[in-house]
Design an enzyme around this catalytic site. Structure first.
Site, mmCIF file in Angstrom:
data_model
loop_
_atom_site.group_PDB
_atom_site.id
_atom_site.type_symbol
_atom_site.label_atom_id
_atom_site.label_comp_id
_atom_site.label_asym_id
_atom_site.label_seq_id
_atom_site.Cartn_x
_atom_site.Cartn_y
_atom_site.Cartn_z
ATOM 1 C CG ASP A 121 83.114 27.135 61.842
ATOM 2 O OD1 ASP A 121 84.068 27.671 61.235
ATOM 3 O OD2 ASP A 121 82.278 26.431 61.262
ATOM 4 C CD GLU A 140 81.067 18.530 59.105
ATOM 5 O OE1 GLU A 140 81.341 19.744 59.077
ATOM 6 O OE2 GLU A 140 79.878 18.092 59.133
#
Length: 457
Positions: free
Chosen positions: A194, A426
């Site tokens: 990302d 996460e």
């Protein structure tokens, strides 16, 4: 992880050919109605299939139930189109679609995702070689590889055709926005990383070191499968030339190594003199509003992109560096340096010395792969450290000590967070180790089990 395995059915939305992700999201066609049996990163937060996550998921799942794992990988390969492209996100059905902003739903046939399913295939091939499977399991694996070969071959060919760079043996992730005025560093969503900083001004001259390493993994696997079936029904296609090219250590260093730091970098049109500044811009109905706008304070030039982080470690994680090379010592220096990547909770994703360390990418995008600790990359680093601690070389003992310390830090922090919150997370904060992002993230964070068992790819 097992509770996150599910069955999905529906149609992906595919952007028209030649439509950029940055030109709106209204122009799309429907993929064929498809089913997908998959593990998901997080059932409440990400209830859909992610291609690059899946390879990490299956490193764990095949050890529990080989047939389920083969079934899942097969479902993913069955989603391949005639060109060899697999949509990187599978947003199938109303539940999955309800969790995704509309602009992120269309998939772009020009954009890929790391081919991590080859991590699983390499594991399975190694398992056959080491005779760890029963006769029935071995037949299941060989039967699967025989049926999957043509799709795996098409997938590799798609990357070679669509993601290759200008220089032979170079690759770059397509899909970056070269016209953005909002992002500090244009995102590379197709890489899976990302907002990890790449060249400041995207163009076709880019060379991405992580994709080059993924391609070597894929080519190695295809060569191994071809050899395995050389007397069978699979044509013995020659992959040796591709493997030779991508494993050429001198060529890798020529393209990506900074000899001073001993770090591997992307190459591209880049300047460090980029910032976000508040400006008055004219919006809809010609009204003025204040927004954070990107400005470059100098012209970019073709150069190595000087950001040390996970991408810099890909040749190390791929075990491409010879065990007696001085570059291996430099890699160990970077990993173990608390001012660069090392923390007491795992390796941070981006060095503290980076100019964009923990900086927002836009007004609304906090740092994601710009500092926090991610389990999948730490797992691959541990796998490499374990390898270098087992082979002869001058840095064997040092690799062994770093391996032991990093493994202990990761396990201790994940277990401590689990005891405090009841969740796997996460990502983890690099300053205090606190769980961040989506909770109930039983996707690749569950690799901590393989770290505990010292079961590496």
């Amino acid at each position: 992880m097992l509770g996150g395995i599910g069955y999905f059915y529906g149609q992906s939305k595919i952007a028209y050919p030649h439509v950029s992700p940055h030109e709106g999201h209204d122009n799309y066609i429907a993929y064929w109605p498809a089913e997908l049996y998959t593990a998901v990163p997080s059932r409440p937060f990400f209830p859909r299939g992610f291609l690059w996550d899946e390879g990490f998921h299956q490193l764990l799942i095949w050890r529990w139930d080989l047939r389920i794992s083969l079934d899942i990988v097969g479902h993913w390969l069955d989603l391949m189109n005639i060109d060899g492209w697999i949509p990187r996100e599978q947003i199938l059905g109303s539940e999955a679609r309800s969790k995704v902003p509309e602009e992120f739903i269309p998939q772009y046939p020009s954009n890929g995702n790391p081919p991590t399913l080859f991590l699983v295939i390499r594991d399975l091939l190694n398992g056959i070689e080491r005779n760890i499977f029963t006769d029935v399991e071995s037949r299941d694996v060989t039967s699967f590889l025989e049926r999957a070969f043509i799709r795996l071959e098409a997938w590799l060919q798609w990357f070679n055709i669509t993601q290759s760079g200008k220089q032979k043996g170079s690759y770059y992730w397509h899909g970056r926005d070269n016209k953005t005025t909002r992002e500090l560093n244009p995102k590379t969503l197709s890489s899976g990383l990302d907002d990890y900083p790449r060249a400041s001004h995207p163009n076709e001259d880019e060379r991405h070191v992580d994709l080059r390493c993924w391609m070597l993994l894929a080519a190695n696997c295809m060569q191994s499968i071809s050899k395995f079936f050389k007397n069978g029904d699979i044509p013995g296609k020659e992959y040796a030339s591709t493997v030779k090219l991508l494993s050429d250590f001198e060529l890798l260093n020529e393209m990506h190594l900074d000899p001073t730091s001993g770090a591997y970098f992307d190459f591209g049109n880049h300047t460090e003199q980029v910032r976000l500044s508040w400006k008055e811009v004219r919006g809809e109905n010609h009204h003025l509003k204040r927004e954070l706008v990107r400005e470059a304070l100098e012209r970019p030039k073709l150069r190595l992109v000087p950001h040390i982080g996970y991408v810099s470690l890909f040749p190390f994680m791929g075990k491409i560096i010879p065990p007696d090379s001085w570059i291996l010592e430099k890699q160990l220096d970077l990993i173990s340096n608390g001012s660069i990547l090392w923390t007491n909770y795992g390796l941070r994703s981006l060095a503290k010395t980076s100019s964009v360390y923990m900086k927002r990418n836009t007004e609304h995008d906090p740092p994601y792969w710009r500092g926090p600790i991610w389990m999948n990359m730490n797992y691959l680093v541990l796998s490499a450290l374990h390898h270098y601690s087992q082979v002869d070389g001058p840095y064997r003992e040092r690799a062994k000590q770093i391996y032991s310390d990093l493994r202990s830090n990761l396990i201790r922090n994940v277990v401590q967070n689990y005891n405090q919150t009841g969740f796997l997370w996460e990502q983890y904060d690099q300053r205090k180790g606190k769980g961040k992002g989506a909770r109930l993230f039983t996707g690749w964070t569950a690799l901590v089990l393989l770290i505990m068992g010292e079961a590496y790819t």
